[in-house]
Design a protein around this motif. Structure first.
Motif, mmCIF file in Angstrom:
data_model
loop_
_atom_site.group_PDB
_atom_site.id
_atom_site.type_symbol
_atom_site.label_atom_id
_atom_site.label_comp_id
_atom_site.label_asym_id
_atom_site.label_seq_id
_atom_site.Cartn_x
_atom_site.Cartn_y
_atom_site.Cartn_z
ATOM 1 N N THR A 108 0.819 -1.219 0.000
ATOM 2 C CA THR A 108 0.000 0.000 0.000
ATOM 3 C C THR A 108 0.847 1.261 0.000
ATOM 4 O OG1 THR A 108 -0.196 -0.141 2.423
ATOM 5 C CG2 THR A 108 -2.004 -1.058 1.108
ATOM 6 N N SER A 109 2.087 1.158 0.500
ATOM 7 C CA SER A 109 2.953 2.342 0.552
ATOM 8 C C SER A 109 3.894 2.442 -0.640
ATOM 9 C CB SER A 109 3.778 2.326 1.836
ATOM 10 O OG SER A 109 4.747 1.287 1.797
ATOM 11 N N PHE A 150 -5.492 13.615 -8.964
ATOM 12 C CA PHE A 150 -4.146 13.191 -9.381
ATOM 13 C C PHE A 150 -3.071 13.976 -8.631
ATOM 14 C CE2 PHE A 150 -6.294 11.785 -13.435
ATOM 15 C CZ PHE A 150 -6.080 10.440 -13.223
ATOM 16 N N LYS A 151 -3.289 15.263 -8.429
ATOM 17 C CA LYS A 151 -2.305 16.072 -7.706
ATOM 18 C C LYS A 151 -2.259 15.692 -6.230
ATOM 19 C CE LYS A 151 -2.022 20.054 -10.784
ATOM 20 N NZ LYS A 151 -2.279 21.510 -10.965
ATOM 21 N N GLN A 152 -3.409 15.356 -5.653
ATOM 22 C CA GLN A 152 -3.422 14.908 -4.266
ATOM 23 C C GLN A 152 -2.660 13.591 -4.116
ATOM 24 O OE1 GLN A 152 -4.119 16.186 -1.490
ATOM 25 N NE2 GLN A 152 -4.161 14.399 -0.121
ATOM 26 N N PHE A 153 -2.838 12.689 -5.079
ATOM 27 C CA PHE A 153 -2.095 11.423 -5.072
ATOM 28 C C PHE A 153 -0.589 11.681 -5.082
ATOM 29 C CE2 PHE A 153 0.162 8.302 -7.761
ATOM 30 C CZ PHE A 153 0.109 7.207 -6.915
ATOM 31 N N LEU A 154 -0.138 12.532 -5.981
ATOM 32 C CA LEU A 154 1.291 12.809 -6.094
ATOM 33 C C LEU A 154 1.825 13.521 -4.853
ATOM 34 C CD1 LEU A 154 1.428 13.905 -9.843
ATOM 35 C CD2 LEU A 154 2.335 11.792 -8.867
ATOM 36 N N HIS A 155 0.966 14.261 -4.176
ATOM 37 C CA HIS A 155 1.386 15.004 -2.985
ATOM 38 C C HIS A 155 1.692 14.067 -1.812
ATOM 39 C CE1 HIS A 155 1.648 18.200 -0.043
ATOM 40 N NE2 HIS A 155 0.705 17.631 0.696
ATOM 41 N N LEU A 168 -4.288 4.705 1.952
ATOM 42 C CA LEU A 168 -4.312 4.166 0.588
ATOM 43 C C LEU A 168 -4.210 5.323 -0.407
ATOM 44 C CD1 LEU A 168 -7.042 1.328 0.417
ATOM 45 C CD2 LEU A 168 -4.581 1.105 0.125
ATOM 46 N N PRO A 169 -3.013 5.832 -0.637
ATOM 47 C CA PRO A 169 -2.873 6.950 -1.579
ATOM 48 C C PRO A 169 -3.427 6.636 -2.966
ATOM 49 C CG PRO A 169 -0.820 6.572 -0.387
ATOM 50 C CD PRO A 169 -1.720 5.424 -0.055
ATOM 51 N N ILE A 170 -3.372 5.366 -3.360
ATOM 52 C CA ILE A 170 -3.794 4.976 -4.712
ATOM 53 C C ILE A 170 -5.265 5.272 -4.970
ATOM 54 C CG2 ILE A 170 -4.398 2.598 -4.082
ATOM 55 C CD1 ILE A 170 -2.678 3.782 -7.327
ATOM 56 N N VAL A 171 -6.056 5.430 -3.908
ATOM 57 C CA VAL A 171 -7.480 5.739 -4.091
ATOM 58 C C VAL A 171 -7.653 7.030 -4.875
ATOM 59 C CG1 VAL A 171 -9.580 6.452 -2.865
ATOM 60 C CG2 VAL A 171 -8.365 4.393 -2.154
ATOM 61 N N ASP A 172 -6.813 8.039 -4.591
ATOM 62 C CA ASP A 172 -6.925 9.299 -5.335
ATOM 63 C C ASP A 172 -6.581 9.111 -6.806
ATOM 64 O OD1 ASP A 172 -7.822 11.706 -3.874
ATOM 65 O OD2 ASP A 172 -6.263 11.120 -2.467
ATOM 66 N N TYR A 230 1.912 10.436 -2.032
ATOM 67 C CA TYR A 230 2.490 9.137 -2.396
ATOM 68 C C TYR A 230 4.012 9.206 -2.382
ATOM 69 C CZ TYR A 230 3.375 5.006 -5.358
ATOM 70 O OH TYR A 230 3.816 3.805 -5.872
ATOM 71 N N THR A 231 4.657 8.160 -1.844
ATOM 72 C CA THR A 231 6.118 8.149 -1.740
ATOM 73 C C THR A 231 6.778 7.062 -2.583
ATOM 74 O OG1 THR A 231 5.992 6.704 0.213
ATOM 75 C CG2 THR A 231 6.057 9.092 0.604
ATOM 76 N N GLY A 232 5.982 6.294 -3.362
ATOM 77 C CA GLY A 232 6.533 5.186 -4.128
ATOM 78 C C GLY A 232 6.946 5.576 -5.536
#
Length: 484
Positions: free
Chosen positions: A67-68, A289-294, A265-269, A296-298
């Motif tokens: 998940t990370s 998409f911008k929230q996901f990139l903000h 679960l960052p992938i939800v965004d 997410y660390t993978g």
């Protein structure tokens, strides 16, 4: 003699306690299945040190890593696989849990390694897990927990492209899709792994076979019956999105349980961005998409998200100076482990090198809407056009394929057939992917019509396409279609 007897009794007691599902470990495993990872870890830490506790701790590590997508954390935790396997090997060999839990640990790490691009090591874990489960089946044929993962592996083996079957046979891997499904059905009766087996069976139907309306109703009942289960809401959404029901996927995500108890679960965004992109709500998609990139660390989904941000601007007819920079970043970021990143890389390389025609924007809008099941919008995009408006064979093939899929999704198979056949004809000379996917869908249509001869011929035609980016998934589905 007395001391020898005490020693033997001590050994017996120790081995008898090697695999005990205490109430605390059962609660911990249940919480982990809901993605309450921290709570699950805490519950397990209070329990006696045995094989089940090792398995539960390993499951928690696997969920955290996948998940990370955190590379540094993967490096820190990677040694735990061998440590736990060594400990399990030294436990009671006469327990049916000994081999099952070793196999589960290996499969946990196979899944993790695939996410981090370690395909060869992951493959060896899968092979060893298969051998452990096959041996356990022979020794304990009535032990239901064996069949959850063994059934999954038999489906995977049965889905191997025909050209690689000799490799599977050489490695001693044998099985087929029908056998695997029967084993998954059997595993659903198990009190420990039954819920997981039900979810895996639905994922097999979605990703390997053909997901039906009945399967969708089964999935809906499963999710609604487990309202506090984040994992089921997440997989329910991905399954429905995969099968062109993005509105239902959105419902699952909007009703998912939230709170600090649940694993982030960052992938939800990223998924929400996909859905709003399909709906043509570009500003909302951009926000997700911008929230996901903000957060997410993978390294996975970076190419995909930047490509999708480009689409948000491009399809909204924003100036190229605003859209292009997102696409320009795609080749230099992330990795190409997951399919969506591979597709993003391919589009970016083509666009940045040659650009695209104005027709591609129309086809992209129709594709996204159709993929999400928004067929009214998809049809409206294409209605003003004819095949003659498109200049290349690739564009003409895609135009016909999109119209065919739109009518197929609208339950209008007789309208879909001529478009799909035309896409097939246009695609054959250049071996375009639209031909393979059109042939697959024609196979499904004639299968529904109970015309087995035509269905089989189109499945075979799908397999005959040798060079396209979706070959593995199309071949899997075509072979599964023929086996039915």
């Amino acid at each position: 003699m007395r001391y020898l007897l005490i020693f033997l009794l001590t050994i017996q007691v120790a081995t008898a306690q090697d695999f005990v599902w205490t109430p605390g470990l059962q609660r911990a495993y249940t919480d982990l299945q809901k993605l309450r990872v921290q709570t699950g870890r805490q519950l397990a830490s209070r329990e006696p040190d045995n094989g089940v506790r090792l398995f539960v701790a390993d499951y928690a590590d696997m969920l955290t890593l996948v998940t990370s997508d955190n590379d540094r954390l993967f490096s820190q935790l990677a040694d735990r696989e061998d440590e736990r396997l060594t400990a399990l090997k030294h436990m009671d060999d006469n327990s049916p849990w000994q081999r099952v839990l070793q196999a589960e640990v290996r499969l946990h790490w196979a899944f993790v390694k695939l996410k981090f691009g370690k395909e060869i090591s992951a493959s060896w874990d899968v092979i060893r897990a298969y051998n452990l489960l096959a041996e356990n089946q022979k020794r304990f044929p009535d032990f239901l927990p064996t069949y959850k993962s063994l059934g999954t592996l038999h489906v995977m083996i049965g889905s191997v492209p025909e050209s690689y079957l000799w490799v599977a046979n050489l490695l001693g891997l044998h099985g087929n899709i029908r056998q695997g499904q029967q084993e998954l059905l059997r595993a659903q009766q198990d009190s420990t792994f039954g819920l997981e087996a039900r979810l895996i069976d639905l994922m097999v139907r979605a990703y390997v076979l053909k997901f039906t309306d009945t399967d969708g109703q089964t999935l809906q009942r499963l999710v609604q019956g487990n309202r506090d289960n984040l994992l089921l809401h997440f997989f329910g959404a991905t399954i429905e999105q995969k099968n062109g029901h993005s509105e239902q996927a959105l419902t699952y995500l909007n009703t998912r349980p939230t709170g600090s108890d649940y694993q982030p679960l960052p992938i939800v965004d990223n998924i929400l961005g996909d859905i709003y992109l399909q709906k043509g709500q570009y500003a909302t998609a951009e926000t997700h998409f911008k929230q996901f990139l903000h957060v997410y660390t993978g390294q996975n989904f970076l190419k995909d998200s930047h490509y999708k941000l480009f689409l948000c601007y491009w399809l909204a007819n924003q100036p190229d100076a605003r859209a292009r920079p997102f696409l320009a970043q795609v080749p230099g970021i992330g990795r190409t482990t997951v399919e969506s990143d591979k597709a993003a890389q391919k589009f970016a390389e083509s666009y940045l090198k040659r650009g695209v025609s104005a027709n591609q924007k129309v086809l992209m809008r129709a594709r996204l809407a159709s993929d999400g099941g928004f067929t009214d919008s998809a049809l409206a995009y294409l209605r003003p056009y004819t095949e003659g408006r498109f200049t290349t064979a690739g564009e003409q093939a895609e135009y016909n394929y999109r119209l065919g899929r739109i009518h197929q999704r609208r339950d209008e198979p007789d309208k879909a057939i001529p478009y799909l056949k035309r896409a097939l004809v246009l695609s054959e000379p250049g071996q375009l992917s639209f031909g393979a996917t059109a042939a697959l869908q024609l196979g499904y249509i004639y299968q529904q019509k109970n015309d087995r001869t035509k269905a089989r011929s189109f499945f075979q035609k799908a397999l005959s396409f040798k060079r396209h980016e979706y070959k593995n998934s199309v071949d899997n589905k075509a072979r599964a279609g023929m086996s039915r």
